[in-house]
Scaffold this motif. Structure first.
Motif: not given
Length: 179
Positions: A9-10, A13, A37, A47, A50-51, A117, A164, A169
């Motif tokens: 992850f960045e 996000q 995760s 989900t 995302f993102p 995605y 994040y 998160w």
């Protein structure tokens, strides 16, 4: 071996998810060990998108639009009675999946720059990830073990916006269905 779960992850996000706390007693041990995760703060979930938008774009206007869009959908129940697979992923299948697809579709229609995605997949398959990044023999064993714990149901009354921060998160906002 070093834990590199955050490398997936960045910072900045975001994602929209449906929490499935009813799954935690069954899945928590597997997820903590074998779902990257989970190790960075993502609870058991399905989900929605995302993102989503980068955290720098989140403001009162985005919050109001999400509250309106999510509020147009009615609360619903999900039943998890079977498992499925993607390459190196074991997941539980939510039924029905039409309400999940409807939520995703309505949010993507509003923010087409945020395809599910990143647009990598043509068809989005709603799912609750149990294990990610494992070989088939490991997935086979876990799938057999999980079969005795199914089915279970979850009541869905909100969608959570997660952000994040570079290490974990965290929930930023919650948007009520039917509301």
């Amino acid at each position: 071996m070093a834990d590199d779960s955050g490398a997936l992850f960045e910072a900045g996000q975001t994602g929209l998810i449906i929490l499935t706390p009813e799954a935690e007693p069954t899945l928590q041990g597997w997820r903590e060990r074998l779902d990257p995760s989970a190790r960075v703060g993502v609870p058991a979930h399905v989900t929605v998108l995302f993102p989503f938008l980068d955290a720098s774009r989140l403001d009162a206007g985005v919050d109001a639009a999400l509250a309106d869009l999510v509020g147009r959908h009615q609360p619903f129940d999900l039943r998890f009675a079977s498992s499925g697979r993607f390459p190196d992923v074991l997941y539980l299948v939510p039924e029905p999946d039409a309400p999940l697809r409807g939520l995703t579709r309505s949010i993507v229609e509003r923010w087409p720059e945020a395809p599910p995605y990143g647009g990598r997949f043509v068809d989005i398959v709603p799912h609750l990830t149990v294990v990610h990044g494992q070989e088939d023999p490991v997935l086979d064993a876990i799938e057999v073990d999980l079969a005795d714990t199914l089915p279970f149901t979850c009541h869905v009354s909100s969608v959570e916006l997660m952000v994040y921060d570079g290490s974990r998160w965290r929930e930023r906002s919650s948007y009520a269905l039917g509301g």
